[in-house]
Motif scaffolding. Sequence first.
Motif, PDB file in Angstrom:
ATOM      1  N   SER A 134     -11.207   3.389  76.106  1.00  0.00           N
ATOM      2  CA  SER A 134     -11.159   4.012  74.650  1.00  0.00           C
ATOM      3  C   SER A 134     -11.559   3.078  73.422  1.00  0.00           C
ATOM      4  O   SER A 134     -11.199   1.854  73.694  1.00  0.00           O
ATOM      5  CB  SER A 134      -9.796   4.620  74.545  1.00  0.00           C
ATOM      6  OG  SER A 134      -9.378   5.181  73.347  1.00  0.00           O
ATOM      7  N   ARG A 135     -11.894   3.545  72.395  1.00  0.00           N
ATOM      8  CA  ARG A 135     -12.463   2.815  71.366  1.00  0.00           C
ATOM      9  C   ARG A 135     -10.925   2.590  70.397  1.00  0.00           C
ATOM     10  O   ARG A 135     -10.891   2.034  69.437  1.00  0.00           O
ATOM     11  CB  ARG A 135     -13.369   3.518  70.433  1.00  0.00           C
ATOM     12  CG  ARG A 135     -14.824   3.205  71.254  1.00  0.00           C
ATOM     13  CD  ARG A 135     -15.831   4.055  70.368  1.00  0.00           C
ATOM     14  NE  ARG A 135     -15.661   5.400  70.496  1.00  0.00           N
ATOM     15  CZ  ARG A 135     -16.445   6.306  71.402  1.00  0.00           C
ATOM     16  NH1 ARG A 135     -16.805   5.648  72.069  1.00  0.00           N
ATOM     17  NH2 ARG A 135     -16.084   7.566  71.188  1.00  0.00           N
ATOM     18  N   GLY A 136      -9.753   3.568  70.850  1.00  0.00           N
ATOM     19  CA  GLY A 136      -8.658   3.464  70.005  1.00  0.00           C
ATOM     20  C   GLY A 136      -7.960   2.248  70.136  1.00  0.00           C
ATOM     21  O   GLY A 136      -8.222   1.490  71.126  1.00  0.00           O
ATOM     22  N   ALA A 189     -10.320  13.469  70.342  1.00  0.00           N
ATOM     23  CA  ALA A 189     -10.442  13.485  68.888  1.00  0.00           C
ATOM     24  C   ALA A 189     -11.432  12.378  68.271  1.00  0.00           C
ATOM     25  O   ALA A 189     -12.040  12.190  67.340  1.00  0.00           O
ATOM     26  CB  ALA A 189      -8.983  13.029  68.308  1.00  0.00           C
ATOM     27  N   GLY A 190     -11.703  11.424  69.385  1.00  0.00           N
ATOM     28  CA  GLY A 190     -12.525  10.349  69.022  1.00  0.00           C
ATOM     29  C   GLY A 190     -14.124  10.243  69.420  1.00  0.00           C
ATOM     30  O   GLY A 190     -14.774   9.509  69.368  1.00  0.00           O
ATOM     31  N   THR A 191     -14.384  11.643  70.076  1.00  0.00           N
ATOM     32  CA  THR A 191     -15.799  11.936  70.327  1.00  0.00           C
ATOM     33  C   THR A 191     -16.690  11.691  69.269  1.00  0.00           C
ATOM     34  O   THR A 191     -16.513  12.046  68.133  1.00  0.00           O
ATOM     35  CB  THR A 191     -15.786  13.398  70.837  1.00  0.00           C
ATOM     36  OG1 THR A 191     -17.356  13.679  71.305  1.00  0.00           O
ATOM     37  CG2 THR A 191     -15.655  14.447  69.936  1.00  0.00           C
ATOM     38  N   GLN A 194     -20.945  15.370  66.688  1.00  0.00           N
ATOM     39  CA  GLN A 194     -20.896  15.638  65.077  1.00  0.00           C
ATOM     40  C   GLN A 194     -19.929  16.836  65.107  1.00  0.00           C
ATOM     41  O   GLN A 194     -19.211  17.260  64.223  1.00  0.00           O
ATOM     42  CB  GLN A 194     -22.214  16.020  64.707  1.00  0.00           C
ATOM     43  CG  GLN A 194     -23.067  14.584  64.428  1.00  0.00           C
ATOM     44  CD  GLN A 194     -24.457  15.007  63.703  1.00  0.00           C
ATOM     45  OE1 GLN A 194     -24.586  15.856  62.985  1.00  0.00           O
ATOM     46  NE2 GLN A 194     -25.468  13.992  64.035  1.00  0.00           N
ATOM     47  N   SER A 195     -20.124  17.877  66.076  1.00  0.00           N
ATOM     48  CA  SER A 195     -19.235  19.284  66.179  1.00  0.00           C
ATOM     49  C   SER A 195     -17.936  18.894  66.374  1.00  0.00           C
ATOM     50  O   SER A 195     -16.961  19.720  66.088  1.00  0.00           O
ATOM     51  CB  SER A 195     -19.874  19.896  67.404  1.00  0.00           C
ATOM     52  OG  SER A 195     -19.736  19.556  68.508  1.00  0.00           O
ATOM     53  N   GLY A 196     -17.708  17.729  66.846  1.00  0.00           N
ATOM     54  CA  GLY A 196     -16.185  17.513  67.288  1.00  0.00           C
ATOM     55  C   GLY A 196     -15.502  17.957  68.451  1.00  0.00           C
ATOM     56  O   GLY A 196     -14.559  18.083  69.052  1.00  0.00           O
ATOM     57  N   PHE A 211      -9.810  22.070  79.697  1.00  0.00           N
ATOM     58  CA  PHE A 211      -9.594  22.368  78.455  1.00  0.00           C
ATOM     59  C   PHE A 211     -10.916  22.611  77.718  1.00  0.00           C
ATOM     60  O   PHE A 211     -11.800  21.947  78.140  1.00  0.00           O
ATOM     61  CB  PHE A 211      -8.596  21.273  77.791  1.00  0.00           C
ATOM     62  CG  PHE A 211      -7.355  21.240  78.255  1.00  0.00           C
ATOM     63  CD1 PHE A 211      -6.287  21.991  77.626  1.00  0.00           C
ATOM     64  CD2 PHE A 211      -6.867  20.483  79.537  1.00  0.00           C
ATOM     65  CE1 PHE A 211      -5.011  21.777  78.111  1.00  0.00           C
ATOM     66  CE2 PHE A 211      -5.689  20.169  80.094  1.00  0.00           C
ATOM     67  CZ  PHE A 211      -4.767  20.974  79.410  1.00  0.00           C
ATOM     68  N   THR A 212     -10.826  22.934  76.514  1.00  0.00           N
ATOM     69  CA  THR A 212     -11.834  22.709  75.461  1.00  0.00           C
ATOM     70  C   THR A 212     -10.969  22.024  74.374  1.00  0.00           C
ATOM     71  O   THR A 212      -9.726  22.175  74.292  1.00  0.00           O
ATOM     72  CB  THR A 212     -12.504  24.156  74.768  1.00  0.00           C
ATOM     73  OG1 THR A 212     -11.401  24.854  74.236  1.00  0.00           O
ATOM     74  CG2 THR A 212     -13.215  24.828  75.998  1.00  0.00           C
ATOM     75  N   ALA A 213     -11.689  21.258  73.615  1.00  0.00           N
ATOM     76  CA  ALA A 213     -11.233  20.435  72.636  1.00  0.00           C
ATOM     77  C   ALA A 213     -11.859  20.458  71.402  1.00  0.00           C
ATOM     78  O   ALA A 213     -13.155  20.346  71.478  1.00  0.00           O
ATOM     79  CB  ALA A 213     -10.944  19.082  73.021  1.00  0.00           C
TER      80      ALA A 213
END
Length: 249
Positions: A134-136, A189-191, A194-196, A211-213
């Motif tokens: 993860s980049r978090g 949330a970190g994708t 651009q659409s998120g 799921f969809t996110a």
Amino acid sequence: MAASPQYELGTLVGGTWRQWSNSAGQDYYENLNTRATQYNIPVGLEDADTDTWAVDGSKSWPQWRNTRTGRIRRTNPNPPTPRTYLDKANVQTHLQLVERSPESHEYLYRRVMIAVLKHFFLEDEGFDVLQEESRGELDQTESRADMAVLKITSRPGGSLYAYDYCLVESKKADRSWTETEHHLSRHCAGTENQSGQVYGIVHIGLYVQFFTANRGVLTALSCGLHIRNDVNAITTMFGNMKRQPLPFL
């Protein structure tokens, strides 16, 4: 080159080479004229697509003999097309291991999930299946292993840029479902889309949920599905994901 012979598999056509198998199951070949050994199949005796094979079911492990060269294989050279992901050898191997040993380390459960994902998301179709950190930032309750995420990316139309298609939080059997959903939400949330938007999967032990996110907010598409017992429902979910890609931009 090779260790002391363990199992003799027979002489290849032409009478120059004898095939052996060592204790690890590796095949190697002995030149009967020079007594030299090698692991490479002798030149001119390599398998060809047009070769035919005769199965010998009298052995404790089935063997296939090449009728042109005499070479032995212990796996079917012409396996039937898998009907479901459960028919894939990699899925079978990894799944049986964690079923026999439910206390298995997390990375063994991840191997099950990776094998399943690679069955559906093929490189030839523009997908990649990989594991990333993860980049978090880590918090005090998380280990580096908690931050690993399985990612499916897509290159639509042969694009040079790979977009996130689906993120998978994969955990061993005793992990908390609520905490794992939380981790998946944060990863989604970190994708960088651009659409998120991105698909997400929670995988814990032998169960998965889809799921969809949207900017990290998860919406369930399914209940928890068992990897072995709910194969048809899981196959349908993956098929729907591929037929209905979420917008990247």
